[in-house]
Scaffold this active site. Structure first.
Site, PDB file in Angstrom:
ATOM      1  N   HIS A 247       0.830  -1.208   0.000  1.00  0.00           N
ATOM      2  CA  HIS A 247       0.000   0.000   0.000  1.00  0.00           C
ATOM      3  C   HIS A 247       0.867   1.261   0.000  1.00  0.00           C
ATOM      4  CE1 HIS A 247      -4.025  -1.510   0.177  1.00  0.00           C
ATOM      5  NE2 HIS A 247      -3.813  -2.231   1.266  1.00  0.00           N
ATOM      6  N   CYS A 316       0.290   1.853  -5.824  1.00  0.00           N
ATOM      7  CA  CYS A 316      -0.680   2.698  -6.526  1.00  0.00           C
ATOM      8  C   CYS A 316      -0.172   4.128  -6.670  1.00  0.00           C
ATOM      9  CB  CYS A 316      -2.012   2.721  -5.773  1.00  0.00           C
ATOM     10  SG  CYS A 316      -2.830   1.122  -5.643  1.00  0.00           S
ATOM     11  N   ARG A 325      -0.277   2.582 -11.598  1.00  0.00           N
ATOM     12  CA  ARG A 325       0.734   1.897 -10.798  1.00  0.00           C
ATOM     13  C   ARG A 325       2.091   2.577 -10.961  1.00  0.00           C
ATOM     14  NH1 ARG A 325      -3.345   0.435  -9.298  1.00  0.00           N
ATOM     15  NH2 ARG A 325      -4.153  -1.695  -8.994  1.00  0.00           N
TER      16      ARG A 325
END
Length: 348
Positions: A247, A316, A325
């Protein structure tokens, strides 16, 4: 000298005797009683001059008209009349009862009728438009509070919880390694097997098998692409691409600042037996989430021209979105057994 004699004569020429006919008692009897009757009688009607009956004449003085008694009787009656006019405590006529809507009156001071009072009361109540606006305002306030709570949960609480889970997993791995518990070499989804170090970003985070959000990244860990068509090599493989996902925001956000890495920066993977040291080689700032070629054994766009031992970090971008990405590639430059101590990248 024992005979009775008049003490004095009053204004009517009659003798004044004391009380009960005793001379000198000081209370005159007035004119002699009427010879006709001793009963009560109504006063005569006033004459043309407004006087009741014949005027009473005092000796040597003008006639004085007869004044009728005050209406209502004596002192008690006058008090009752005063109370009726002014209330018990000198308030408005009719007593001290508070004024209701029908008695407050309008702008001209005229008391309101019951119908007018009801109309005024209905007019003072909020209408449907006011009630609707209040309901909409309360709905907006409630929605705003819920959104604020959700943002707080996403940006703060998920990080707190993920960091705690990641720290527990890292401690568990290190305890197992210190106690000589051997890892099986093949790991189930969600199982931790290594620790990732990025010294420049002060990142130390466990690596677990799989990239399922609920099983790995949402728990604050970094996931290894090890399933299905996205299966990548392990660090100890002689050639291949070790692919990781994490993340960038929320849930521990271990890859939040990997866009700051520069060529030559160290990325270290610590396992039970060895340290694998990589150097950042290149970066792809933006690409489609479907561009799986970045995980190839020789990743496209990385600048690598042949087989080797590579690492790929994916996350991300832009921040707080998952539209694209961000890719960072590195190449292994050192494999160091744990028995020889930490590599220089972790000592500096």
């Amino acid at each position: 000298m024992t005979a009775l004699r008049p003490e004095r004569e009053d204004a009517y020429g009659t003798t004044s005797y004391g009380s009960f006919g005793v001379p000198g008692a000081g209370a005159p009897y007035g004119p002699p009683p009427d010879d006709e009757t001793m009963a009560l009688r109504l006063p005569e009607a006033p004459d043309a001059t407004g006087s009741y009956g014949a005027p009473l004449t005092a000796p040597g003085g003008p006639a004085a008209p007869y004044a009728p008694p005050a209406p209502g009787g004596g002192r008690a009656a006058r008090r009752k009349a005063a109370k009726r006019r002014h209330g018990r405590r000198g308030g408005p006529e009719g007593g001290s009862e508070p004024l209701g809507p029908a008695r407050r009156g309008g702008e001209d001071g005229r008391p309101l009728s019951r119908v007018e009072a009801r109309r005024r009361a209905r007019a003072s109540k909020p209408g449907p438009a006011v009630l609707a606006s209040r309901a909409v305002g309360e709905l907006f306030i409630t929605t705003g509070v819920l959104m604020l709570l959700f943002v707080t949960y996403q940006l703060w609480w998920t990080n707190v919880r993920a960091h705690a889970q990641a720290d527990r997993e890292a401690s568990s791995l290190q305890d197992d390694w210190a106690n000589g518990r051997r890892n099986p070499g093949a790991f189930s989804p969600g199982q931790g097997f290594a620790i990732l170090h990025i010294p420049k970003l002060d990142v130390v985070v466990p690596i677990a098998e799989g990239v399922s959000n609920k099983k790995v990244p949402d728990k604050g860990m970094v996931g290894h692409y090890g399933e299905g068509s996205l299966r990548t090599a392990m660090p100890d493989a002689k050639t291949g691409n070790f692919g990781l996902a994490g993340h960038r925001n929320t849930h521990g956000e271990p890859f939040r600042y990997i866009n700051r890495l520069q060529p030559g920066d160290a990325v270290v993977v610590e396992t039970q037996d060895e340290y694998f040291v990589y150097k950042v080689a290149s970066m792809l700032p933006v690409t489609s989430p479907g561009n799986v070629s970045v995980l190839d054994p020789v990743p496209k766009g990385s600048g690598f021209t042949g087989p080797g031992r590579y690492i790929t970090l994916t996350t991300c971008t832009p921040e707080f979105t998952s539209k694209y990405r961000l890719i960072v590639w590195g190449k292994m430059v050192e494999e160091r057994p744990r028995s020889k101590g930490k590599p220089d990248a972790l000592v500096e």
